[in-house]
Motif scaffolding. Structure first.
Motif, mmCIF file in Angstrom:
data_model
loop_
_atom_site.group_PDB
_atom_site.id
_atom_site.type_symbol
_atom_site.label_atom_id
_atom_site.label_comp_id
_atom_site.label_asym_id
_atom_site.label_seq_id
_atom_site.Cartn_x
_atom_site.Cartn_y
_atom_site.Cartn_z
ATOM 1 N N GLN A 1 0.798 -1.691 -0.294
ATOM 2 C CA GLN A 1 0.017 -0.367 -0.034
ATOM 3 C C GLN A 1 0.663 0.871 -0.317
ATOM 4 O OE1 GLN A 1 -1.141 -2.169 2.638
ATOM 5 N NE2 GLN A 1 -2.004 -3.797 1.004
ATOM 6 N N LEU A 2 0.102 2.274 -1.353
ATOM 7 C CA LEU A 2 1.369 3.843 -0.345
ATOM 8 C C LEU A 2 0.410 5.347 0.015
ATOM 9 C CD1 LEU A 2 3.124 2.502 -4.413
ATOM 10 C CD2 LEU A 2 4.390 2.346 -1.680
ATOM 11 N N ALA B 1 5.591 3.619 1.973
ATOM 12 C CA ALA B 1 4.866 2.301 1.844
ATOM 13 C C ALA B 1 4.310 1.390 3.508
ATOM 14 C CB ALA B 1 6.112 1.405 1.171
ATOM 15 N N SER B 2 3.256 0.575 2.832
ATOM 16 C CA SER B 2 3.425 -0.300 3.835
ATOM 17 C C SER B 2 2.911 -1.565 3.484
ATOM 18 C CB SER B 2 2.101 0.427 4.813
ATOM 19 O OG SER B 2 0.576 -0.183 3.992
ATOM 20 N N ALA C 1 5.569 1.729 -6.576
ATOM 21 C CA ALA C 1 6.434 0.403 -6.519
ATOM 22 C C ALA C 1 6.380 -0.989 -6.764
ATOM 23 C CB ALA C 1 5.925 0.608 -5.546
ATOM 24 N N GLY C 2 7.456 -1.484 -7.703
ATOM 25 C CA GLY C 2 7.882 -2.779 -8.424
ATOM 26 C C GLY C 2 7.849 -4.246 -7.211
ATOM 27 N N SER D 1 2.425 -1.593 -7.731
ATOM 28 C CA SER D 1 1.456 -0.678 -6.631
ATOM 29 C C SER D 1 1.616 0.624 -7.269
ATOM 30 C CB SER D 1 1.964 -1.254 -5.230
ATOM 31 O OG SER D 1 1.955 -2.924 -4.613
ATOM 32 N N TRP D 2 0.206 0.614 -7.037
ATOM 33 C CA TRP D 2 0.724 2.319 -6.852
ATOM 34 C C TRP D 2 -0.611 3.122 -6.152
ATOM 35 C CZ3 TRP D 2 2.446 4.800 -11.380
ATOM 36 C CH2 TRP D 2 3.027 4.649 -12.510
ATOM 37 N N GLY D 3 -0.123 4.530 -5.197
ATOM 38 C CA GLY D 3 -0.840 5.112 -4.683
ATOM 39 C C GLY D 3 -2.079 6.026 -5.147
#
Length: 118
Positions: free
Chosen positions: A3-4, A24-25, A97-98, A107-109
């Protein structure tokens, strides 16, 4: 999953500065790079800057010398320091994030708006 959450966008005058943050989490151990992309109205999303877990960076030509990407591993956070902002930098900025795992999508915010007035 990763998660971003982005923060730090806003309205600034031309020539001003802003700093974006991306926290990031989740499954952080699988991240091998993080970056920032942006999308202006009517345009495609484009890469702004990337940083790998090894510290290597890459920038779009349009932001070289003005933007700096950095990471704080202790806080699981990536930053984008934006200086000498121009009206053409106006866009929604997305953190990315890759993932190391084969077949797992990036992943995308949710995105944060940056508006630069002339």
């Amino acid at each position: 999953q990763v998660q971003l959450v982005e923060s730090g966008g806003g309205l600034v005058q031309s020539g001003g500065s802003l700093r974006l943050s991306c926290a990031a989490s989740g499954r952080i151990s699988s991240i091998f790079r993080m970056g920032w992309y942006r999308q202006a109205p009517g345009k495609q999303r484009e890469l702004v800057a990337l940083i790998t877990t090894g510290g290597s960076t890459n920038y779009a030509d349009s932001v070289k010398g003005r933007f700096t990407i950095s990471g704080d591993n202790a806080k699981n956070t990536v930053y984008l320091q934006m200086n000498k902002l121009k009206p053409e930098d106006t866009a929604v900025y997305y953190c990315n994030a890759g993932d190391l795992r084969v077949g797992v999508p990036d992943s995308w915010g949710q995105g944060t708006q940056v508006t630069v007035s002339s």
